[in-house]
Design an enzyme around this catalytic site. Structure first.
Site, PDB file in Angstrom:
ATOM      1  N   TYR A 242     -18.165  54.837  53.210  1.00 26.06           N
ATOM      2  CA  TYR A 242     -16.946  54.260  52.934  1.00 26.06           C
ATOM      3  C   TYR A 242     -17.055  52.880  52.885  1.00 26.06           C
ATOM      4  O   TYR A 242     -17.733  52.331  54.312  1.00 26.06           O
ATOM      5  CB  TYR A 242     -15.710  54.565  53.172  1.00 26.06           C
ATOM      6  CG  TYR A 242     -14.668  54.325  52.481  1.00 26.06           C
ATOM      7  CD1 TYR A 242     -13.776  54.134  51.717  1.00 26.06           C
ATOM      8  CD2 TYR A 242     -13.970  53.152  53.843  1.00 26.06           C
ATOM      9  CE1 TYR A 242     -13.078  53.766  51.169  1.00 26.06           C
ATOM     10  CE2 TYR A 242     -12.367  52.965  53.263  1.00 26.06           C
ATOM     11  CZ  TYR A 242     -12.362  52.473  51.957  1.00 26.06           C
ATOM     12  OH  TYR A 242     -10.996  52.257  51.364  1.00 26.06           O
TER      13      TYR A 242
ATOM     14  N   LYS B 103      -5.937  60.430  51.318  1.00 31.35           N
ATOM     15  CA  LYS B 103      -6.807  61.406  49.867  1.00 31.35           C
ATOM     16  C   LYS B 103      -6.128  62.648  49.737  1.00 31.35           C
ATOM     17  O   LYS B 103      -5.166  63.010  49.248  1.00 31.35           O
ATOM     18  CB  LYS B 103      -8.086  60.574  49.733  1.00 31.35           C
ATOM     19  CG  LYS B 103      -8.546  59.430  50.464  1.00 31.35           C
ATOM     20  CD  LYS B 103      -8.733  57.984  49.660  1.00 31.35           C
ATOM     21  CE  LYS B 103      -8.937  56.849  50.174  1.00 31.35           C
ATOM     22  NZ  LYS B 103      -9.927  56.852  50.735  1.00 31.35           N
TER      23      LYS B 103
HETATM   24  C1  LIG Z   1     -10.991  56.623  51.494  1.00 26.48           C
HETATM   25  C2  LIG Z   1     -11.663  56.331  52.819  1.00 26.48           C
HETATM   26  C3  LIG Z   1     -12.160  55.898  54.305  1.00 26.48           C
HETATM   27  C4  LIG Z   1     -10.935  55.035  54.342  1.00 26.48           C
HETATM   28  O1  LIG Z   1      -9.343  55.095  54.482  1.00 26.48           O
HETATM   29  P1  LIG Z   1      -7.993  54.698  54.751  1.00 26.48           P
HETATM   30  O2  LIG Z   1      -6.646  55.864  55.123  1.00 26.48           O
HETATM   31  O3  LIG Z   1      -7.980  53.809  53.208  1.00 26.48           O
HETATM   32  O4  LIG Z   1      -7.664  53.781  55.290  1.00 26.48           O
HETATM   33  C5  LIG Z   1     -12.884  57.197  54.736  1.00 26.48           C
HETATM   34  N1  LIG Z   1     -13.560  56.891  54.484  1.00 26.48           N
HETATM   35  C6  LIG Z   1     -13.812  57.658  53.116  1.00 26.48           C
HETATM   36  C7  LIG Z   1     -14.645  58.743  52.503  1.00 26.48           C
HETATM   37  C8  LIG Z   1     -12.904  56.984  52.370  1.00 26.48           C
HETATM   38  O5  LIG Z   1     -12.725  57.641  50.832  1.00 26.48           O
END
Ligand SMILES: *Cc1c(COP(=O)(O)O)cnc(C)c1O
Length: 383
Positions: free
Chosen positions: A99, A200
Site C-alpha cells: 500500500y 475497507k
Molecule cells: C487502505 C490500506 C491501508 C491504510 O489504511 P487506512 O485505513 O487508509 O489508514 C493499509 N494497507 C492496505 C492494504 C490498504 O488497502
C-alpha cells in the site's frame, strides 16, 4: 468455538448485563469514575481502554484466533504503532507493491528515525531470504499485492521468519479473516502479527476509517497493547461501533462481492478494449493456485489493462453507477486509476516495473446486482 460466520454475526453481542442490550452500547465517554480509592471498574480513560472498542478488539481476537487485538484510528495509525516495536538501526524486508501509504510511512517518516526497509518481488521467496541482514527484524507482506494482486507464498515466508527469528507481519486488508487467517497457516506455522485497514472490508460501507492489529502470542499482544496506549492512535467509540456493525455482515458481503468480482472478471476478459485482467479468482491467473493452498477466497478487487490512455479516460468519465474514487472493500463499487492516484507517489520507472501502467484500472466490486455493474462498464467502454 463457533464457526466464523457465527462469530461474525454475534460480534460484540450482549456485552451489557445491566440492560441486556443486544448491540454493544457506544460508550461515548473520555473517562470513568472510580468506585473507591485505588479501585477501578477496569476502565480509567478511553485512550487506555473503552468498552465499545474492547468489544471490537475481543471480536477480532476470536475471529483471527489471536492472543490479543487492538483497534486504531486508521490502518496507517495501526502500522505506525507497529513500527514503534522497532529500534533505530533495525531493518525490515517488505514485499513490493505494498500500500502506497505504508511505503510513504516507512520511507518518509520511519527512515528518518533510523528504521530502514528493503523491497523485494512479492512472489520470490528467495529474494526475501537474500534481503535479510543481521539487523533485519521483520518481514512485512500483504495478503494480495496492490494493484496487480500478486500472491506471496505465506507459508514459506512463515517458515523463513521462524528460521531467521524474524516477525512475520501480514497486512490482511485485501482478504480479511473470512478468507485468510494468517496467524494459522497450518503445520504450526503462522504470521506473528496481522494488521488491517478496517476502513475497507471489515467496516465495509465506505463510511469509517479504522485499523486493527492482532498478535499471535500474549507476549507480543502485551507489547502492542502497551504501544497502543503510549502512542495513543486509538479508535474512537463511535467508529469502533461502526466497525463492529460491519463485521456482523462480513461473510454475506464477501460472498456476494467475490461472486460479482468473478462474474465481472470473466466478462472483462471477453472485451476487445481490455488486453489483460488481473484477478486471482480466474483459474488461469498466476495467483490462483498459490492462493488456494492457504486461503479460502480470492477477494473482490480486480485490475485490468485498457489498450490506451484515451480509453481509460473514456471509461472513468463514462461510468455512472460505479463511483470514481479511491479505497476498496465497501458495499458500493469503486473504480480508480492507480498510476495517477494510489500509486502516484512512485517514480514512473518504479511504477512501470510493478506493472502500474497508465492504462491500468482497479475496480473494487461491491454488492450491487452484477448485471447493473456490467451494463455500466459496457456503456462506458462503448462511448
Ligand atoms: C487502505 C490500506 C491501508 C491504510 O489504511 P487506512 O485505513 O487508509 O489508514 C493499509 N494497507 C492496505 C492494504 C490498504 O488497502
Amino acid at each position: 468455538m463457533h464457526r466464523l460466520a457465527t462469530l461474525l454475526a454475534q460480534a460484540g453481542n450482549r456485552r451489557d448485563p445491566a440492560t441486556g442490550a443486544i448491540s454493544t452500547p457506544i460508550y461515548q465517554t473520555a473517562t470513568f469514575a472510580h468506585p473507591a480509592l485505588g479501585a477501578s471498574t477496569g476502565y480509567d480513560y478511553t485512550r487506555s481502554g473503552n468498552p465499545t472498542r474492547q468489544a471490537l478488539e475481543d471480536a477480532m481476537t476470536q475471529i483471527e484466533g489471536a492472543a490479543g487485538s487492538f483497534a486504531f484510528g486508521s490502518g496507517l495509525a495501526a502500522l505506525s504503532t507497529l513500527f514503534c516495536l522497532f529500534n533505530s538501526g533495525d531493518h525490515l524486508v517488505v514485499a513490493e507493491g505494498a500500500y502506497g501509504g505504508t511505503t510513504r510511512l516507512l520511507e518518509q517518516v520511519f527512515a528518518r528515525l533510523g528504521l530502514t526497509a528493503s523491497y523485494v518481488a512479492v512472489t520470490d521467496t528467495a529474494a526475501y531470504q537474500a534481503a535479510i541482514s543481521p539487523n533485519t527484524r521483520a518481514i512485512l507482506v500483504e495478503s494480495l499485492s496492490n494493484p496487480c494482486l500478486l500472491v506471496a507464498d505465506l507459508p514459506a515466508l512463515a517458515q523463513l521468519a521462524r528460521e531467521r527469528e524474524l516477525l512475520l507481519i501480514v497486512d490482511n486488508t485485501f482478504l480479511t479473516p473470512y478468507w485468510l487467517r494468517p496467524l494459522d497457516l497450518g503445520d504450526g506455522l503462522g504470521a506473528d502479527i496481522v494488521v488491517h485497514s478496517a476502513s475497507k472490508y471489515l467496516a465495509g460501507h465506505n463510511d469509517t476509517i479504522a485499523g486493527i492489529v492482532s498478535a499471535r502470542t500474549p507476549e507480543l499482544a502485551q507489547r502492542i497493547g502497551y504501544l497502543q496506549n503510549a502512542v495513543g492512535a486509538v479508535l474512537a467509540p463511535q467508529d469502533a461501533w461502526l466497525t463492529l456493525r460491519g463485521l456482523k455482515t462480513l461473510a454475506l458481503r464477501l460472498e456476494a462481492q467475490q461472486r460479482n468480482a468473478l462474474t465481472i472478471a470473466q466478462w472483462l476478459c471477453q472485451q476487445p478494449q481490455i488486453s489483460r485482467v488481473y484477478y486471482p479468482g480466474l483459474s488461469d491467473d498466476a495467483g490462483h493456485q498459490p492462493l488456494r493452498l492457504f486461503a479460502t477466497g480470492y477477494g473482490a478487487v480486480l485490475s485490468f489493462e485498457l489498450t490506451s490512455t484515451d480509453a481509460v479516460a473514456t471509461l472513468i468519465e463514462g461510468v455512472k453507477l460505479i463511483a470514481y474514487a479511491e479505497s476498496l472493500g465497501g458495499v458500493e463499487s469503486l473504480i480508480t486509476v492507480p498510476a495517477i492516484q494510489t500509486h502516484a507517489n512512485l517514480p514512473p520507472a518504479e511504477r512501470a516495473r510493478l506493472g502500474v501502467t497508465d492504462t491500468l484500472v482497479r475496480l473494487s466490486v461491491g454488492i450491487e446486482d452484477p448485471a447493473d455493474l456490467i451494463a455500466d462498464l459496457a456503456a462506458a467502454l462503448a462511448r
